[in-house]
Design a protein around this motif. Sequence first.
Motif, PDB file in Angstrom:
ATOM      1  N   ALA A 166       0.982  -1.332   0.019  1.00 42.67           N
ATOM      2  CA  ALA A 166       0.095   0.168   0.068  1.00 42.67           C
ATOM      3  C   ALA A 166       0.859   1.071  -0.148  1.00 42.67           C
ATOM      4  CB  ALA A 166      -0.730  -0.104   1.387  1.00 42.67           C
ATOM      5  N   ARG A 167       0.242   2.306  -0.242  1.00 45.69           N
ATOM      6  CA  ARG A 167       1.015   3.576  -0.470  1.00 45.69           C
ATOM      7  C   ARG A 167       0.943   4.188   0.921  1.00 45.69           C
ATOM      8  NH1 ARG A 167      -0.684   8.958  -1.783  1.00 45.69           N
ATOM      9  NH2 ARG A 167      -2.671   8.253  -2.272  1.00 45.69           N
ATOM     10  N   ASP A 180      -4.251   5.121   1.277  1.00 40.32           N
ATOM     11  CA  ASP A 180      -5.133   5.135   0.098  1.00 40.32           C
ATOM     12  C   ASP A 180      -6.230   4.239   0.484  1.00 40.32           C
ATOM     13  OD1 ASP A 180      -3.878   2.653   0.343  1.00 40.32           O
ATOM     14  OD2 ASP A 180      -2.748   2.765  -1.626  1.00 40.32           O
ATOM     15  N   THR A 189     -10.793   3.051   0.088  1.00 40.97           N
ATOM     16  CA  THR A 189     -12.217   3.322  -0.045  1.00 40.97           C
ATOM     17  C   THR A 189     -12.373   4.107   1.239  1.00 40.97           C
ATOM     18  OG1 THR A 189     -12.831   1.337   1.016  1.00 40.97           O
ATOM     19  CG2 THR A 189     -12.440   1.330  -1.610  1.00 40.97           C
ATOM     20  N   ARG A 237     -10.481   4.113   4.897  1.00 44.56           N
ATOM     21  CA  ARG A 237     -10.371   5.568   5.588  1.00 44.56           C
ATOM     22  C   ARG A 237     -10.829   5.493   7.105  1.00 44.56           C
ATOM     23  NH1 ARG A 237      -5.955   7.765   3.437  1.00 44.56           N
ATOM     24  NH2 ARG A 237      -6.629   9.897   3.465  1.00 44.56           N
ATOM     25  N   THR A 247      -6.735  -4.389   1.998  1.00 46.08           N
ATOM     26  CA  THR A 247      -6.606  -3.105   2.282  1.00 46.08           C
ATOM     27  C   THR A 247      -6.692  -2.949   3.879  1.00 46.08           C
ATOM     28  OG1 THR A 247      -9.210  -3.072   2.018  1.00 46.08           O
ATOM     29  CG2 THR A 247      -7.792  -2.650   0.242  1.00 46.08           C
TER      30      THR A 247
END
Length: 437
Positions: A53-54, A64, A66, A70, A383
Amino acid sequence: MTTTDTESENARKAPLRRGAVRGEERAPAPDLARGLMLLLIVLSNTAFHLWAARHGPSGWQPVDGTWADRAVQFTMITVLDLRVYPLFAFLFGYGMTQLYLRQTRAGTPARAAVGVLRRRSLWLIVIGLSHSTLLMAGDIVGYYGLLSLVLGPLFIRRSDRALKWWIGIAAAQLVFFTALPVVTATLQGELGSLGNSEAEADYEAYGSGEENALTALTTRLTTGLYITFAAAPLTLLGGGYLIFLLGFWAARRRVLEEPGKHLRLLRRTAVVGIAVGWLGALPAALAHVGALQVPDDAQSEEGALTILRDFTGNAAGIGYVAAVALFTHWWTNRPRRPGRWGATAFDAVSAVGKRSLSCYLTHSLLFSPLLAAWGLGLGEHLTSATMALFAIGVWLITVAGAYVLERAGRRGPAETLLRRLVYGPRRSPDVAARQAG
């Protein structure tokens, strides 16, 4: 040999009057707290498995995803990140004092009881370094093992008055060394530039993104050695041992065993501690999701927002302990209703707390080979939100396993090993009676 030397030698060789804690002696609140703590720990450890991931200026949580990702990131920064470790430290100090008091009340000489703590600490360092090298570089067992190796002999036998003085000294150290860089930067008009957003991202020190297994192992070993032998001494210098000493103090007063006698203290601690902890992390969480515009340096590991988040995390950890103690008091004194699923859930989570070391190591056995790049590499496809679900699933597996062991009357494998290393082979009752006599 002098008289003092003879007494010291006799105390060192004196047999222990009893072994490890028995099941019927356990209070529910510490075990429930440890069981819930492991859920929080496994969630907070998810970030460094998201190696593809970033990541942002903090070098920890991804930036980053959805809206669900977040939301998870915001919640973890506010509720979990560096809020769980103070909880662990408090319970660790509390457990050390319980062990010492059980031994001395049974007639074990004080020096011999401290020797038990020393052996336990040394073996925890060995277990922690093995864990960090083989599976998870962010191991905390070795870190707290080294802290307990120092703090046990120094403080476990001190009087209540002396312990209170040292709690005050540790609190002053913690405030001073936390505030020093912030005050200095403020006076120089450089508060916004305090920190370094260009530093190596924190998650890289865990080696989860390394495809070569040997390279990843070397990275984990280096990180594990740093956390145990560098970060732990810095904690002592900076006053971070305050939470340990609070655990010592609370255990002497049986705050978790007898929460009904300390309800006012527990209520105030829970409300104030959690409020301070969450509010202190709120600026960092808002900045992370873009709702608050601050310089990147302020969000970095040594930035002002991170310093504020970390400092207030101590209050949150203590608040969590108090909240669990209050819940346990309410639960154990409520009107009994046989057959309710809640009783099973309470017992199952408490069973995890009784086998906290085994469950903690199991987390890594299920996480690292599946998620790391040197393993199956599934972390590349997850994620923040899906990783959190995965972590909850891992925790539930340990809950089920611990509950099965509890019903069978068996300890966890890691606890069994540690007890044998600390106390030696289990003695039969007649042998124990002869040695005690």
